[in-house]
Design a protein around this motif. Structure first.
Motif, PDB file in Angstrom:
ATOM      1  N   ALA A 106      95.809  90.164  96.742  1.00  0.00           N
ATOM      2  CA  ALA A 106      95.063  89.210  97.573  1.00  0.00           C
ATOM      3  C   ALA A 106      93.849  89.903  98.186  1.00  0.00           C
ATOM      4  CB  ALA A 106      95.952  88.628  98.659  1.00  0.00           C
ATOM      5  N   GLN A 107      92.988  89.108  98.794  1.00  0.00           N
ATOM      6  CA  GLN A 107      91.786  89.643  99.443  1.00  0.00           C
ATOM      7  C   GLN A 107      91.900  89.458 100.953  1.00  0.00           C
ATOM      8  OE1 GLN A 107      88.104  87.909  98.111  1.00  0.00           O
ATOM      9  NE2 GLN A 107      86.828  89.261  99.355  1.00  0.00           N
ATOM     10  N   TYR A 108      91.640  90.525 101.677  1.00  0.00           N
ATOM     11  CA  TYR A 108      91.715  90.477 103.140  1.00  0.00           C
ATOM     12  C   TYR A 108      90.362  90.115 103.721  1.00  0.00           C
ATOM     13  CZ  TYR A 108      92.447  92.006 107.977  1.00  0.00           C
ATOM     14  OH  TYR A 108      92.544  92.061 109.348  1.00  0.00           O
ATOM     15  N   ARG A 109      90.333  89.125 104.591  1.00  0.00           N
ATOM     16  CA  ARG A 109      89.121  88.750 105.307  1.00  0.00           C
ATOM     17  C   ARG A 109      89.262  89.237 106.750  1.00  0.00           C
ATOM     18  NH1 ARG A 109      90.708  83.992 103.010  1.00  0.00           N
ATOM     19  NH2 ARG A 109      91.108  83.033 105.054  1.00  0.00           N
ATOM     20  N   ALA A 110      88.466  90.196 107.111  1.00  0.00           N
ATOM     21  CA  ALA A 110      88.597  90.828 108.427  1.00  0.00           C
ATOM     22  C   ALA A 110      88.145  89.895 109.537  1.00  0.00           C
ATOM     23  CB  ALA A 110      87.774  92.111 108.470  1.00  0.00           C
ATOM     24  N   PRO A 111      88.814  89.943 110.681  1.00  0.00           N
ATOM     25  CA  PRO A 111      88.388  89.125 111.834  1.00  0.00           C
ATOM     26  C   PRO A 111      87.246  89.806 112.568  1.00  0.00           C
ATOM     27  CG  PRO A 111      90.259  90.446 112.458  1.00  0.00           C
ATOM     28  CD  PRO A 111      90.005  90.750 110.995  1.00  0.00           C
ATOM     29  N   TYR A 166      97.423  99.447 120.328  1.00  0.00           N
ATOM     30  CA  TYR A 166      98.502  98.515 120.003  1.00  0.00           C
ATOM     31  C   TYR A 166      98.110  97.085 120.338  1.00  0.00           C
ATOM     32  CZ  TYR A 166     102.603  95.811 121.605  1.00  0.00           C
ATOM     33  OH  TYR A 166     103.498  94.816 121.872  1.00  0.00           O
ATOM     34  N   VAL A 167      97.412  96.903 121.469  1.00  0.00           N
ATOM     35  CA  VAL A 167      96.970  95.566 121.867  1.00  0.00           C
ATOM     36  C   VAL A 167      96.050  94.980 120.794  1.00  0.00           C
ATOM     37  CG1 VAL A 167      95.555  94.292 123.522  1.00  0.00           C
ATOM     38  CG2 VAL A 167      97.235  95.948 124.343  1.00  0.00           C
ATOM     39  N   VAL A 168      95.065  95.757 120.361  1.00  0.00           N
ATOM     40  CA  VAL A 168      94.136  95.292 119.332  1.00  0.00           C
ATOM     41  C   VAL A 168      94.887  95.006 118.032  1.00  0.00           C
ATOM     42  CG1 VAL A 168      92.113  95.899 117.936  1.00  0.00           C
ATOM     43  CG2 VAL A 168      92.200  96.536 120.364  1.00  0.00           C
ATOM     44  N   ALA A 169      95.778  95.910 117.650  1.00  0.00           N
ATOM     45  CA  ALA A 169      96.519  95.742 116.400  1.00  0.00           C
ATOM     46  C   ALA A 169      97.435  94.526 116.445  1.00  0.00           C
ATOM     47  CB  ALA A 169      97.329  97.003 116.104  1.00  0.00           C
ATOM     48  N   HIS A 170      97.998  94.215 117.611  1.00  0.00           N
ATOM     49  CA  HIS A 170      98.844  93.026 117.768  1.00  0.00           C
ATOM     50  C   HIS A 170      98.030  91.768 117.520  1.00  0.00           C
ATOM     51  CE1 HIS A 170     101.943  90.417 119.724  1.00  0.00           C
ATOM     52  NE2 HIS A 170     100.864  89.725 120.090  1.00  0.00           N
ATOM     53  N   GLU A 171      96.839  91.696 118.100  1.00  0.00           N
ATOM     54  CA  GLU A 171      96.010  90.505 117.904  1.00  0.00           C
ATOM     55  C   GLU A 171      95.539  90.388 116.463  1.00  0.00           C
ATOM     56  OE1 GLU A 171      96.118  88.317 120.060  1.00  0.00           O
ATOM     57  OE2 GLU A 171      96.908  89.548 121.683  1.00  0.00           O
ATOM     58  N   VAL A 172      95.226  91.505 115.836  1.00  0.00           N
ATOM     59  CA  VAL A 172      94.891  91.482 114.406  1.00  0.00           C
ATOM     60  C   VAL A 172      96.109  91.029 113.604  1.00  0.00           C
ATOM     61  CG1 VAL A 172      94.243  92.910 112.419  1.00  0.00           C
ATOM     62  CG2 VAL A 172      93.059  93.200 114.606  1.00  0.00           C
ATOM     63  N   GLY A 173      97.302  91.360 114.095  1.00  0.00           N
ATOM     64  CA  GLY A 173      98.521  90.885 113.446  1.00  0.00           C
ATOM     65  C   GLY A 173      98.581  89.366 113.415  1.00  0.00           C
ATOM     66  N   VAL A 176      96.449  88.252 110.591  1.00  0.00           N
ATOM     67  CA  VAL A 176      97.170  88.394 109.318  1.00  0.00           C
ATOM     68  C   VAL A 176      98.118  87.217 109.125  1.00  0.00           C
ATOM     69  CG1 VAL A 176      98.838  89.813 108.047  1.00  0.00           C
ATOM     70  CG2 VAL A 176      96.945  90.906 109.286  1.00  0.00           C
ATOM     71  N   GLN A 177      98.829  86.832 110.187  1.00  0.00           N
ATOM     72  CA  GLN A 177      99.707  85.660 110.108  1.00  0.00           C
ATOM     73  C   GLN A 177      98.925  84.409 109.727  1.00  0.00           C
ATOM     74  OE1 GLN A 177     101.202  86.012 114.153  1.00  0.00           O
ATOM     75  NE2 GLN A 177     103.267  86.471 113.400  1.00  0.00           N
ATOM     76  N   ASN A 178      97.722  84.281 110.268  1.00  0.00           N
ATOM     77  CA  ASN A 178      96.890  83.125 109.948  1.00  0.00           C
ATOM     78  C   ASN A 178      96.501  83.136 108.475  1.00  0.00           C
ATOM     79  OD1 ASN A 178      95.276  80.793 110.464  1.00  0.00           O
ATOM     80  ND2 ASN A 178      93.470  82.069 110.752  1.00  0.00           N
ATOM     81  N   LEU A 179      96.101  84.291 107.967  1.00  0.00           N
ATOM     82  CA  LEU A 179      95.705  84.397 106.559  1.00  0.00           C
ATOM     83  C   LEU A 179      96.879  84.115 105.620  1.00  0.00           C
ATOM     84  CD1 LEU A 179      93.430  87.594 106.545  1.00  0.00           C
ATOM     85  CD2 LEU A 179      92.740  85.190 106.656  1.00  0.00           C
ATOM     86  N   LEU A 180      98.071  84.515 106.034  1.00  0.00           N
ATOM     87  CA  LEU A 180      99.261  84.324 105.203  1.00  0.00           C
ATOM     88  C   LEU A 180      99.844  82.922 105.326  1.00  0.00           C
ATOM     89  CD1 LEU A 180     101.104  87.743 105.778  1.00  0.00           C
ATOM     90  CD2 LEU A 180      99.713  87.061 103.806  1.00  0.00           C
ATOM     91  N   GLY A 181      99.285  82.125 106.244  1.00  0.00           N
ATOM     92  CA  GLY A 181      99.766  80.753 106.418  1.00  0.00           C
ATOM     93  C   GLY A 181     100.984  80.634 107.305  1.00  0.00           C
ATOM     94  N   CYS A 211     105.457  93.664 115.003  1.00  0.00           N
ATOM     95  CA  CYS A 211     105.882  94.401 113.816  1.00  0.00           C
ATOM     96  C   CYS A 211     104.676  94.756 112.943  1.00  0.00           C
ATOM     97  CB  CYS A 211     106.892  93.563 113.030  1.00  0.00           C
ATOM     98  SG  CYS A 211     107.795  94.473 111.747  1.00  0.00           S
ATOM     99  N   TYR A 212     103.747  93.819 112.810  1.00  0.00           N
ATOM    100  CA  TYR A 212     102.524  94.081 112.041  1.00  0.00           C
ATOM    101  C   TYR A 212     101.699  95.187 112.697  1.00  0.00           C
ATOM    102  CZ  TYR A 212     103.231  89.905 109.114  1.00  0.00           C
ATOM    103  OH  TYR A 212     103.715  88.985 108.223  1.00  0.00           O
ATOM    104  N   ALA A 213     101.703  95.226 114.035  1.00  0.00           N
ATOM    105  CA  ALA A 213     101.020  96.317 114.728  1.00  0.00           C
ATOM    106  C   ALA A 213     101.674  97.650 114.377  1.00  0.00           C
ATOM    107  CB  ALA A 213     101.057  96.088 116.244  1.00  0.00           C
TER     108      ALA A 213
END
Length: 292
Positions: A106-111, A166-173, A176-181, A211-213
């Motif tokens: 898949a292709q990752y679209r960065a926030p 960790y805070v930044v990585a959690h929000e990026v997580g 990722v959830q949004n991209l994965l549906g 967990c994604y973080a």
């Protein structure tokens, strides 16, 4: 955390000092997900008996999106150490998730990461500093008032650079959830399940972002060897300090598990650790887990 000298992301937008697009008429609509939202929500719950979800509208599905900021995005000043830090962490999340998505075909679209103070317009409505950092799926941006980091250190007892990472990585997580549906499927259930069930679904969503973080921490350490002694413990302490049970107990003196929206301290630590130890997306399926 040895972060200096690493690549900085260009996906950072600095709205600090620009007025942010505040003003009246922009209530929270759509859905924004924040790591610190429960802090304000619990005050409303403890004093007025209002459910945390209702207090800040984080999990409301209705409402019209607010217009986003117009004009060209401004990059942070080159000499801003705090902005350089979050830009470096964001760049690392881009590298890690691009690699994971690519290996999965898949292709990752960065926030984009938006730095603001006070209030700012988002596709989910008006973002406010009191909400803590949050992600808006409507515009695929993470919003951060960096004063929250001072709140973490001075009020929540969660100091340290890696706690901030960790805070930044959690929000990026959440992105990722949004991209994965995943977040879309959870949103689709709102209004069809009870408030208690909605809270339970929110907990699973938040713990998966934790967990994604942890996954990011695992892969970034393998790539950069930038963690120092005490860094992982710093992130785990942050996860513990913002557990629903701890925040409820401090705010009201009682704990109501049915009203949890982010998970207990033990749960948040457990799922961050799960991601960090395994580095596997499959190991972070909180929705299939029999026990959290």
């Amino acid at each position: 955390m040895k972060w200096e000298g690493n690549r900085e992301s260009s996906n950072v937008e600095d709205r600090r000092g620009s007025g942010g697009g505040g003003g009246g008429g922009f209530g929270i609509g759509g859905r924004s997900i924040g790591i610190g939202t429960v802090v304000l929500a619990l005050i409303g719950w403890g004093v007025f008996g209002i459910n945390p979800l209702t207090t800040i509208g984080v999990l409301s599905g209705g409402g019209s999106p607010a217009p986003t900021q117009q004009g060209p995005a401004k990059a942070p000043p080159a000499n801003d150490a705090g902005a350089k830090f979050v830009s470096t962490v964001l760049a690392s999340t881009e590298d890690v998730w691009t690699d994971i998505f690519t290996k999965g075909g898949a292709q990752y679209r960065a926030p984009r990461l938006v730095l603001f103070t006070g209030v700012t317009r988002t596709a989910c409505g008006t973002g406010q500093s009191a909400m803590g950092p949050f992600y808006c799926p409507g515009d695929q941006k993470v919003y951060l008032d960096m004063d929250f980091f001072n709140t973490m250190s001075r009020q929540l007892g969660a100091p340290g650079e890696f706690a901030r990472a960790y805070v930044v990585a959690h929000e990026v997580g959440h992105h990722v959830q949004n991209l994965l549906g995943i977040s879309g499927k959870v949103d689709a259930m709102r209004g069809r399940i009870s408030e208690r069930e909605q809270n339970a679904m929110s907990v699973r969503l938040e713990l998966q972002a934790d967990c994604y973080a942890g996954i990011w921490a695992n892969h970034s350490q393998q790539a950069k060897s930038w963690l120092e002694q005490g860094d992982i413990e710093s992130a785990m302490n942050a996860a513990q300090q913002i557990g629903d049970d701890k925040l409820q107990r401090e705010a009201t003196g009682t704990v109501r598990p049915d009203s949890f929206t982010h998970g207990s301290s033990a749960q948040r630590v457990r799922w961050f650790t799960q991601g960090y130890k395994t580095g596997s997306v499959q190991s972070c399926d909180t929705f299939q887990a029999g026990s959290l």
